[in-house]
Structures are given as structure tokens and as C-alpha cells.
Design a protein around this motif. Structure first.
Motif, PDB file in Angstrom:
ATOM      1  N   GLY A 120      46.000  47.067  72.814  1.00 49.92           N
ATOM      2  CA  GLY A 120      46.998  46.468  73.692  1.00 49.92           C
ATOM      3  C   GLY A 120      48.333  47.195  73.658  1.00 49.92           C
ATOM      4  O   GLY A 120      49.209  46.955  74.479  1.00 49.92           O
ATOM      5  N   ARG A 121      48.497  48.053  72.656  1.00 46.27           N
ATOM      6  CA  ARG A 121      49.763  48.800  72.558  1.00 46.27           C
ATOM      7  C   ARG A 121      49.508  50.189  72.005  1.00 46.27           C
ATOM      8  O   ARG A 121      50.378  50.785  71.385  1.00 46.27           O
TER       9      ARG A 121
ATOM     10  N   GLY B  62      41.002  44.920  72.157  1.00 45.74           N
ATOM     11  CA  GLY B  62      41.265  46.265  72.692  1.00 45.74           C
ATOM     12  C   GLY B  62      42.655  46.730  72.326  1.00 45.74           C
ATOM     13  O   GLY B  62      43.483  45.976  71.828  1.00 45.74           O
TER      14      GLY B  62
HETATM   15  P1  AMP Z   1      46.681  43.769  65.238  1.00 45.58           P
HETATM   16  O1  AMP Z   1      47.130  42.467  64.669  1.00 45.58           O
HETATM   17  O2  AMP Z   1      47.719  44.833  65.173  1.00 45.58           O
HETATM   18  O3  AMP Z   1      45.374  44.223  64.695  1.00 45.58           O
HETATM   19  O4  AMP Z   1      46.485  43.502  66.793  1.00 45.58           O
HETATM   20  C1  AMP Z   1      45.587  42.547  67.304  1.00 45.58           C
HETATM   21  C2  AMP Z   1      45.477  42.672  68.802  1.00 45.58           C
HETATM   22  O5  AMP Z   1      46.744  42.374  69.423  1.00 45.58           O
HETATM   23  C3  AMP Z   1      45.108  44.063  69.287  1.00 45.58           C
HETATM   24  O6  AMP Z   1      44.262  43.921  70.399  1.00 45.58           O
HETATM   25  C4  AMP Z   1      46.440  44.656  69.658  1.00 45.58           C
HETATM   26  O7  AMP Z   1      46.318  45.691  70.598  1.00 45.58           O
HETATM   27  C5  AMP Z   1      47.157  43.448  70.248  1.00 45.58           C
HETATM   28  N1  AMP Z   1      48.627  43.609  70.200  1.00 45.58           N
HETATM   29  C6  AMP Z   1      49.416  43.567  69.102  1.00 45.58           C
HETATM   30  N2  AMP Z   1      50.702  43.760  69.416  1.00 45.58           N
HETATM   31  C7  AMP Z   1      50.759  43.934  70.756  1.00 45.58           C
HETATM   32  C8  AMP Z   1      51.819  44.172  71.703  1.00 45.58           C
HETATM   33  N3  AMP Z   1      53.092  44.300  71.320  1.00 45.58           N
HETATM   34  N4  AMP Z   1      51.479  44.296  72.997  1.00 45.58           N
HETATM   35  C9  AMP Z   1      50.207  44.177  73.403  1.00 45.58           C
HETATM   36  N5  AMP Z   1      49.175  43.952  72.584  1.00 45.58           N
HETATM   37  C10 AMP Z   1      49.429  43.823  71.263  1.00 45.58           C
END
Ligand code: AMP
Ligand code: MG
Length: 471
Positions: free
Chosen positions: A86-87, A84
Motif C-alpha cells: 500500500g506504500r 498488498g
Molecule cells: P505493515 O503493518 O507495515 O505490515 O502494513 C500492513 C498493510 O498496511 C500493508 O498492506 C501496507 O502496505 C499497508 N499500509 C501501511 N501503511 C500504509 C500507508 N501509509 N498507506 C497505505 N497503505 C499502508
């Protein structure tokens, strides 16, 4: 901005309502006036401070209903049932005059119910990186999400060290992912899964709604989109780096630029991402991995009652579709005006030559173009003999051949060493390289004497060997 929000009309299981964080000192770093215009945002209605307020998430826009979307995903082959946003917060959807619907999403705007252990924030690095790479991708004619704004927040974000915080505004045809389908399929929530599939068809592929098996039609369309997309990546020497199913868009756009990077010297097995220890998403693996991701989508549609054989048949279209699209993109890069089947061998010979001699992928095409009329000693060894035979069989002049090649082979790509320089300078408050690099990349095929430095391959110590997700 005229919002017309359809995703928030889906059942509550699809998303969580969120309120983006207010930040202490929003400052506009980059604003994409051209894209804003396409979206019907009159930039002149807002001053920079207002834009910074809005696109940091500090100031709410009328009609915006910020939500974070639920999705799951296979990450490096392992299924994670709940990821989901997350940011990220989807501010809403905008429909352009031409009738196209776009998501406008903030990234780095604070914690959400999907943040797990994360802070929901972003530092300046990934924000500027995605800005540069996604806009360059668009200028190279590759389907991609776009960059509308980059705003510094005035906050400090802690990664390995304290870093300046920022928020990125992403514009996408949608944020539906293969992982969104997996989210509902894994829970056995077939009602939501069906609502999602019908929504995806309505939003992206309405023409399949009348087919006897619309869900098979949906898969076929997504297969075509991924074949086209990955063919583009391979033709420009792009490595996505995290081709997880949560980063595979149903729309066929490139999404999530975390550790993404372009090849400098050509290597089939090149990996940049620090976390891709086994090279799952190495350059030459990308078509295979796209098909793997599509198989995961297919499984979810099977749960909706779509025919197994028909789904298999749709999935098995991928290799041929990929190959034919790839060849169509590669042949003109080698100066071939009318592609023939046998040109696949010419392309393979070229890549092998680049690989064996560790030559710069991008510049070698431009150099080859300059040799269309050469009769001196051969620069590219035995490949050049074969190539010269092929292009001289076309009845075109050398000038026509090199003109074709220079119209499809970029001179400017977002080279890692300049992207990193743009970021490290920006951390010190200097946006000169960031702005100049974007300007150069906005005309990737044209000689631009003022920016010739950005076309150069890195010398030894400038070479970037590893990239990071930056999360
Ligand atoms: P990504 O590698 O950008 O595709 O992110 C993978 C997952 O990690 C997704 O669910 C993002 O929303 C979550 N995520 C990445 N960075 C953060 C953060 N700083 N805070 C919260 N969730 C994160
Ligand atoms: Mg992602």
C-alpha cells in the motif's frame, strides 16, 4: 544499476504497475555505501542530490519497472484477503557478481492500487527506525532485509500530528511472503498459486525442484528458515511485534520492523507493540507463532495437491529444529564450547533468573562473561554455582570462556530509548545520534569507548514501554 526483473514477468494478477510520487525536496539522510557496493552500484557515479532523487522515487532509473505486489495475510489471527504493497514500490531486482538476486524496494513512495484508505507515505520515524534496526540485525548475523537509503522528501505527512515525510529503500532476498501464497489460495486461483510456488522454488530453493514432492520440499525449507530465524531473534532478545503472515518472508529473512524492539529487562511475556493487546506476539510466543504462520503456508500447498501427511510431517519438524538451533546459539552465549542436550536446562535456569530479577538481557551476558574467573560472592545467585560447574568441566581457562562469550554476546543493540532519541533529534534536523548509533551498532561485540553511552540500559524515566507501527 543493472536491473534484471523477474517478478514483473509473472502474470498480471501478481502486481500492479505504479509510478512513485515525485517529491518537492529530496534530501539524502543516509546512504549505505557498503551495501551499494555489494549490489554493484558505483556510489561515485552519483552525487548526493542524484541519489536523493532516485531513492525518493522522484527520478526514474533506466531498467526499473516499479510495481506494487499483491498479497493477503492473517493479521493477529484474522484473515484479510487483500493487503498488498500500500506504500511500497519494487524498483526492480539486481543480481550481484556473486549471482545473488535482490529486490530493491521503496517504502513510502506514494499511493498504489493496494493503499486502501492509506496515504502511501511514511514519516521519518519508521524510516530511520527500520534503517537502524535492520542494519543492526545484519551485523548481529541474523537473516534480514537491509537498508540502502533514507531520504527526506520535504513533504509533510499527517499522522496524529504533521510530521516530516521520508522514503526508505529496502533490499531483500525477495518480498515473497506467506501472505502472497494465501492471496491466490483464497481466490481459488490455483494456476497463479502454482506459478508462485514454482517461482519461489526457482528463486530461493532450486534444490527441491527435483524432489518427488517439490512443494513439500519448499515447505520444509521455509520451516527450516523460520526455525533458524526465530532462534536468532530469541537468542538476541528481539521482539518482532507483528508476526502476521504478510510479514513472514519465504526467504527466511526478518522483514517489516514496524514496532520491533529489543528487550531491556528480560521478561518472557514482554510486549512492546501498542496494537498487540492480547500479547499474541509476546517475546516467548514467537516460536509458536512462527509455526502457526507456517501452518497457513502448508494449507495453501495442500490446495496445490501436495500430500497432506507429507506436509504435516514437514511442519512438525519445526519444534525440534527450532530447539536445536536455539540451543546452538545460546550455549556459547553462556561460555559452553561444546553443546550437550543437558545445556537446555542451564539456559532455562539463566532465563528464569533474569526474568525473576528483571535483569537487562544483553548486559547480563557480558557481566556473566566477566565472572568466568571470579571466586568472590556470586552475582547471579544459585544459577552462578550451576554455571561455574558446567564451564569448569570443559578444561578451558576462564579467559577462553569469557572470550567465547564476548564474541557472541553483543554489547550494543538498538536500544529503544536511543532509537527514539535518534528519531526525535532527526525531526529537529540533527542526525548526530542517528549516525553515531549506527556507527556503534556496526561493531556490536566490540568495546567502543567513544560510544559507551549507547551500551547502557535505560534508567527509570528513559525506559520505553510501548512502540508503534508508525503507518
Ligand atoms: P505493515 O503493518 O507495515 O505490515 O502494513 C500492513 C498493510 O498496511 C500493508 O498492506 C501496507 O502496505 C499497508 N499500509 C501501511 N501503511 C500504509 C500507508 N501509509 N498507506 C497505505 N497503505 C499502508
Ligand atoms: Mg508488512
Amino acid at each position: 544499476m543493472n536491473f534484471d526483473n523477474s517478478y514483473s514477468g509473472l502474470p498480471p494478477a501478481f502486481y500492479a504497475s505504479v509510478i512513485p510520487d515525485e517529491v518537492p525536496a529530496p534530501t539524502l539522510l543516509a546512504w549505505n555505501a557498503g551495501l551499494a557496493h555489494e549490489l554493484g552500484i558505483a556510489s561515485s557515479d552519483y552525487d548526493e542530490a542524484q541519489l536523493a532523487g532516485i531513492f525518493s522515487g522522484s527520478v526514474a532509473l533506466q531498467g526499473s519497472q516499479p510495481i506494487s505486489m499483491a498479497y493477503a495475510g492473517h493479521q493477529f489471527g484474522h484473515f484479510v484477503p487483500q493487503l498488498g504493497d500500500g506504500r511500497a514500490a519494487l524498483l526492480g531486482e539486481v543480481v550481484t557478481k556473486a549471482g545473488n538476486r535482490f529486490d530493491v524496494q521503496l517504502k513510502g513512495s506514494g499511493r498504489t492500487p493496494f493503499s486502501r484508505g492509506g496515504d502511501g507515505k511514511s514519516w521519518l520515524g519508521p524510516v530511520l527506525r527500520e534503517y537502524i534496526l535492520s542494519e543492526a540485525m545484519h551485523r548481529l548475523g541474523v537473516p534480514t532485509t537491509r537498508a540502502l537509503a533514507a531520504v527526506a522528501t520535504g513533504e509533510t505527512v499527517f499522522r496524529e500530528s504533521p510530521l516530516p515525510g521520508a522514503v526508505f529503500t529496502r533490499v531483500a532476498a525477495s518480498h515473497l511472503r506467506v501472505g502472497t501464497f494465501e492471496y491466490f489460495a483464497a481466490r481459488g486461483d490455483l494456476e497463479s498459486l502454482k506459478a508462485l510456488a514454482d517461482y519461489a522454488i526457482g528463486r530461493h530453493y532450486p534444490e527441491v525442484a527435483d524432489e518427488t514432492s517439490p512443494y513439500v520440499g519448499l515447505l520444509r525449507r521455509v520451516v527450516e528458515g523460520q526455525a533458524e530465524l526465530v532462534a536468532h531473534w530469541m537468542s538476541i532478545g528481539f521482539i518482532h511485534g507483528v508476526m502476521n503472515t504478510d510479514n513472514t518472508a519465504i526467504s527466511g529473512e526478518t522483514i517489516d520492523y514496524g514496532p520491533a524492539a529489543y528487550l531491556d529487562e528480560f521478561r518472557f511475556d514482554k510486549v512492546f507493540s501498542s496494537i498487540d493487546s492480547y500479547g499474541r506476539y509476546a517475546f516467548a510466543n514467537q516460536p509458536t507463532m512462527a509455526q502457526w504462520n507456517l501452518a497457513r503456508l502448508s494449507e495453501t500447498l495442500l490446495a496445490l495437491g501436495a500430500g497432506k501427511d507429507e506436509l504435516e510431517a514437514a511442519l512438525s519438524l519445526f519444534p525440534d529444529q527450532y530447539e536445536s538451533r536455539y540451543l546452538k546459539l545460546m550455549a556459547p552465549k553462556l561460555g559452553v564450547h561444546h553443546v550437550q542436550h543437558s545445556d537446555a536446562g542451564l539456559v532455562a535456569d539463566w532465563l528464569k533468573y533474569l526474568n525473576d530479577n528483571a535483569l537487562d538481557y544483553t548486559l547480563s551476558f557480558r557481566e556473566l562473561a566477566s565472572r568466568a574467573g571470579a571466586d568472590d560472592e556470586e552475582r547471579f545467585g544459585p544459577f552462578e554455582t550451576r554455571w561455574r560447574q558446567r564451564i569448569s568441566s570443559q578444561g578451558r581457562t576462564a579467559a577462553e570462556v569469557s572470550a567465547l562469550m564476548n564474541s557472541v554476546n553483543p554489547l550494543f543493540i538498538p536500544r529503544n530509548h536511543f532509537v527514539e532519541q535518534a528519531i526525535s533529534d532527526a525531526v529537529e534536523g540533527d542526525l548526530t545520534v542517528f549516525n553515531e548509533l549506527n556507527a556503534a551498532l556496526s561493531q556490536p561485540y566490540s568495546e567502543q569507548p567513544g560510544f559507551s553511552e549507547f551500551a547502557k540500559a535505560p534508567r527509570g524515566h528513559e525506559r520505553v514501554t510501548q512502540t508503534f507501527c508508525g503507518t
